[in-house]
Structures are given as structure tokens and as C-alpha cells.
Design a protein around this motif. Structure first.
Motif, PDB file in Angstrom:
ATOM      1  N   ALA A 314     -14.906   3.248   1.289  1.00  0.00           N
ATOM      2  CA  ALA A 314     -15.134   4.555   0.667  1.00  0.00           C
ATOM      3  C   ALA A 314     -14.743   5.692   1.600  1.00  0.00           C
ATOM      4  O   ALA A 314     -14.472   6.810   1.147  1.00  0.00           O
ATOM      5  CB  ALA A 314     -16.609   4.689   0.275  1.00  0.00           C
ATOM      6  N   MET A 387     -12.652  -2.432  -7.995  1.00  0.00           N
ATOM      7  CA  MET A 387     -11.962  -2.014  -6.769  1.00  0.00           C
ATOM      8  C   MET A 387     -10.682  -2.823  -6.568  1.00  0.00           C
ATOM      9  O   MET A 387      -9.608  -2.266  -6.290  1.00  0.00           O
ATOM     10  CB  MET A 387     -12.885  -2.198  -5.561  1.00  0.00           C
ATOM     11  N   ILE A 413     -13.262   4.559  -6.100  1.00  0.00           N
ATOM     12  CA  ILE A 413     -14.270   4.420  -5.043  1.00  0.00           C
ATOM     13  C   ILE A 413     -15.501   5.258  -5.370  1.00  0.00           C
ATOM     14  O   ILE A 413     -16.648   4.797  -5.241  1.00  0.00           O
ATOM     15  CB  ILE A 413     -13.675   4.840  -3.677  1.00  0.00           C
TER      16      ILE A 413
END
Length: 529
Positions: A314, A387, A413
Motif C-alpha cells: 500500500a 490485488m 490498494i
């Protein structure tokens, strides 16, 4: 030579630190076991974020990673044990009793959600700075954000207290992941620049082919493992060989699906179900205990590993630099995607629950509004599958310098972090409000009867079969409901006859393994069924 040694040493340091973080996640998760808000997933994410901050500070803002993200690492090494263990540990009676509802939510619901998210993204993204996206990207976005992560909810639901709800959330989560990945790869494999009816039919045919063939491959691989272990009976000489063969055959099913371009998630899931029904009963008692805990441990560590990495990723400075000139765009895109996820999920959960309820005979079998809200909430979290698919669509080897692609990665994210932390933190309180614990019901359901009659007993009514005979007071269903209704106990009756008459004598299973000294015919572990 010195440079290579230095590189190897830095890799060893990174791996050591990552293992330390995994251990810390387990310890902290244990200490927070009774916490009303936290769970292992959120703990791993938070620890990953904190570690990313520390690494950013120590490297002068150059990196936030200990390890570089790899789609192969995720899809080849981390995802298989999680999905296989899901199939291996599933309570088969409840799963197949609710199979049609699970398929409605997991397959049809995912298609509805994908369509809504894709159309919504096309409409709303025109007002943002994401003009570089093509039609294929919008369809891929629909598949990416339809992939749920119900781990947080499953950690607070109890199989014994709410067996119907747990079965639906669990089953839908696995089928949903498989459907999302199949859809995603189908979208990537088609030329979507000229969409027409023939392309649509070909797309649907390819989707159904992948779904059915992947399931068949998983079943066949599971049956092969059962047949080999039953015929050769490795346990006479070494239980290690039994355990090793089960693990390798499970992994082989996943890799065979990848080899033939099928849905490896579906394949390994159904391989797990078949192995737990046949293969697991053909091995020695010590091998049963070993395999059950080995698969569960492997899956547990892989889940923590994924969330820990997502937390670090992230803060990947490279992707944020690309979108640093328009932070408002990234925020708007993330907000739009979150809104579409909420709407897309609601658009199928409540209508499909209504359809499912039409097929139920007893009011106790129906999904009430509180359970529907829980199912809706359970699928709002987005996780590692989203993701990985986003990386696959919008980056090359984890890197991108295209503005539109970087916005999609950073937005993914943001959505994953927000949904996992915010929605995840609210899950335990919400479940406790909507579904207060009923210890009396739980105790009655904990010892589920194993006779064929139990399939005709509603899951949540907490009554004996004798009590169920009083159901003549329940109003008779309408002719429309009778038309939709299918008596599940009849399907099960014929399946048991076929299973006992042909399948178990050939492939083994509980009660169908010939007795030899030290053989796996011990019946003392029925509860693992």
C-alpha cells in the motif's frame, strides 16, 4: 562475485524479517483473539503498513517492500493451499444441501456484480482523468472488484451456531473467487474491440466450458489419489508416503488446471472435497491427523503472508509518484469503486435470496432479512485476489508508468485497505447485533446426525426429526413454489445409493476400506467428516 554475495545476503535479511513479521502476526492475533474488533487479517495489514513506513524511512523513501510482489508467488504458491484447505475442511452435507443457492450467489451473483461495476465504471470514469482505459480494462475492473474476501466474516461466524449462513458465505466466497478469475481470463483472451452477439455467445460458452471442465479435473484428480492410496496402502510401511502423496496430488490438481488453461481455483477446491470424502479415509489414523493440521497450517500461514504483503504494498512509493500530480483523481476513483462494490453486491444478494426462498419448503430454511444483510456485508471486503488480478491487468512485473494504470493500482490498494480495515472492524459488532449467539441452538446442532434422514431436516430449526413431523401446521406452498422446489433428500438418497454401490467400493471412504492390521478402518474419527 562480491555484488552477488551482497545481493544474496540482503535477500536472506529480507526473508528473516518477513518470517519475524509472520511470527509477530500469529502472536498478536492470539493475544487479540477475544477482541471485539480485530482479527488476524486486519492485524497483518496493520503490521504490514507499519513495517512499510519503517522501511520507507530507513531507505529514504525509495522502497516500502521486504520482498517484491510476484503474481507467480501468489497464484502458484500462496493461493493453492488456501483454496484446497477450504474444500478439504468444508462440511460437505451443508455445502451440497445449499449447493444451488451457493451457485446462485457465487456464479450468477458474480456475473451481475461484474456487469454493474463495469457499466458503472464506464459511466463515472469519463468524468475523471482515466481516459487511457479501454473496453477490456472496464470489463476487467468489473471482474477484479467482484472478487470477494470473506475471511474476516468467516472468522466471526460459527459453523455450529449458524450452519446455513456459514455454509452460504463460505461456499459463495470460493465459487465467487473462481468465477471472478475465470471471467477475468476470459475477458483477457477475447478481442473486445468488436462486440456482437456471436462474441457474447462464444464468451458464455468458454465460461461454461472452463467452469465444468475445471470441476471435472478436480474430481478426477481426487479420485485418482484415493484409488492409488487404497490399492497400494502406503501406511503399511510409511505414513510419511501417504501424507506426501496427498499433498503432492492436491498440488498437482492445481498445476494441471494451470497447464490446460482451466480455473485452478475450482479444480483444487473440488479436489479437496473429493479427497476429504474418499482419500482421507484410506490412510492411517496418524496420517489423518497429520494431513488435516498440515493443510490447515499451510493455509493459515499463506493467508497471513498475503495480508502482510498487501499492507506493505500500500505504501509503494513508485506507484504513488505516478499519480502524485492528481491525488484528487485517485480519491474519486476509489470512492466510485467502493460505491459500485456496495451497489453491485446488493443488486444480487437480495433478489437472489428472494428467488432462493421461493424454492424452500419450510420457513426455517429460508434466508431471513438479517441473514441477507450479513451475506451482503460478508462480501464487501476485497483482498488478495483483487490485488493480484489488478497487478495482472495494469502492471508488468509489478511496475507501471502509465498514469491511468497507476491510478487503477493505487485505487485498488485503497479499496482493499479501506474495505478490509473499516468493514472488517465493523463485522464482529454487526454479526453480534444481527445474529445474537444462541448457545442452546448451537449445542443441539453441534452433533449433526449422519443418517440420510438428517438431509430432510431444516438446518436452523434446532429440532429433532420427531419435532419436524409437526410441520403439517406449516401453510402449504403455492403451486409456483412447488414447481420451483426440489426435494434435496431425494437427490441425496440416490447419490448415497450410487456412492455406496459403486464409488466407495472402488475408491474407498469411510466404512469401505478392507480391514488389515494397523489399517485405516478405525471409525473413531467420524467428526472429521
Amino acid at each position: 562475485m562480491g555484488a552477488n554475495l551482497s545481493s544474496d545476503h540482503s535477500s536472506v535479511v529480507s526473508i528473516n524479517l518477513f518470517v519475524v513479521l509472520l511470527c509477530a502476526c500469529i502472536v498478536i492475533g492470539h493475544l487479540l483473539e477475544e477482541n471485539r474488533w480485530m482479527n488476524e487479517s486486519i492485524t497483518a495489514l496493520a503490521l504490514g503498513l507499519c513495517t512499510g513506513v519503517v522501511i520507507l524511512l530507513t531507505t529514504g523513501g525509495k522502497s516500502s517492500h521486504l520482498l517484491v510482489f510476484s503474481e507467480d508467488l501468489f497464484f502458484i504458491y500462496l493461493l493453492p493451499p488456501i483454496i484446497f484447505n477450504a474444500g478439504f475442511q468444508v462440511k460437505k452435507k451443508q455445502f451440497f444441501r445449499n449447493f444451488m443457492t451457493i451457485m446462485l450467489f457465487g456464479a450468477v451473483g458474480t456475473l451481475i456484480s461484474t456487469a454493474i461495476i463495469s457499466i458503472g465504471a464506464m459511466h463515472f470514469f469519463k468524468k475523471t482523468n482515466t481516459s487511457s482505459l479501454r473496453i477490456g480494462d472496464y470489463l476487467a475492473i468489473g471482474a477484479i472488484f467482484s472478487a470477494t474476501d470473506s475471511v474476516c466474516t468467516l472468522q466471526v461466524l460459527n459453523q455450529d451456531e449458524t450452519p446455513l449462513l456459514y455454509s452460504l458465505v463460505f461456499g459463495e466466497g470460493v465459487v465467487n473467487d473462481a468465477t471472478s478469475v475465470v471471467l477475468f481470463h476470459a475477458i483477457q483472451s477475447f478481442d473486445l474491440s468488436h462486440i456482437n452477439s456471436s462474441i457474447g455467445l462464444e464468451f458464455l460458452g468458454n465460461f461454461l466450458y472452463l467452469f465444468i471442465s475445471s470441476t471435472i479435473l478436480g474430481v478426477l484428480t481426487g479420485l485418482l489419489s484415493a484409488y492409488i492410496i487404497k490399492k497400494l496402502y502406503f501406511g503399511r510401511h510409511s505414513t510419511d508416503r501417504e501424507v506426501a502423496l496427498m499433498m503432492l496430488m492436491a498440488y498437482l490438481s492445481y498445476m494441471l488446471a494451470e497447464l490446460f488453461y482451466l480455473s485452478a481455483i475450482l479444480t483444487v477446491f473440488f479436489c479437496g472435497i473429493v479427497m476429504s470424502h474418499y482419500t482421507w479415509h484410506n490412510v492411517t489414523e496418524s496420517s489423518r491427523i497429520t494431513t488435516k493440521h498440515a493443510f490447515a497450517t499451510w493455509s493459515f500461514v499463506a493467508e497471513i503472508f498475503i495480508f502482510l504483503y498487501v499492507g506493505m504494498d500500500a505504501l509503494d512509493i513508485e506507484k504513488w509518484k505516478v499519480v502524485s500530480d492528481s491525488p484528487g483523481t485517485s480519491v474519486r476513483v476509489s470512492s466510485i469503486l467502493l460505491g459500485l462494490v456496495l451497489v453491485g453486491r446488493a443488486a444480487f444478494v437480495f433478489p437472489l435470496s428472494f428467488l432462493s426462498n421461493l424454492t424452500k419448503k419450510s420457513p426455517n430454511e429460508k434466508i431471513n432479512i438479517k441473514q441477507q444483510v450479513t451475506i451482503w456485508w460478508a462480501g464487501l471486503m476485497r483482498g488478495a485476489v483483487s490485488m493480484a488480478l489488478a497487478y495482472n491487468q495494469f502492471t508488468r512485473s509489478g511496475h507501471t508508468h502509465l498514469h491511468g494504470n497507476a491510478i487503477m493500482i493505487t485505487s485498488t490498494i485503497t479499496v482493499v485497505l479501506f474495505s478490509t480495515v473499516v468493514f472488517g472492524l465493523m463485522t464482529k459488532p454487526l454479526v453480534r447485533i444481527l445474529l445474537p449467539s444462541q448457545k442452546h441452538t448451537a449445542s443441539m446442532l453441534s452433533s449433526e446426525p449422519s443418517s440420510p434422514k438428517s438431509f430432510a431436516v431444516p438446518l436452523l430449526n434446532g429440532q429433532d426429526s420427531e419435532d419436524n413431523q409437526a410441520s403439517h401446521n406449516v401453510p402449504r406452498p403455492t403451486s409456483f413454489r412447488m414447481l420451483l422446489s426440489t426435494p434435496s433428500h431425494t437427490v441425496h438418497h440416490y447419490w448415497r445409493k450410487f456412492d455406496n454401490g459403486f464409488m466407495r467400493p472402488v475408491f474407498g471412504g469411510r466404512g469401505f476400506v478392507p480391514f488389515v492390521p494397523c489399517s485405516p478402518t478405525d471409525q473413531s474419527l467420524h467428526q472429521w467428516q
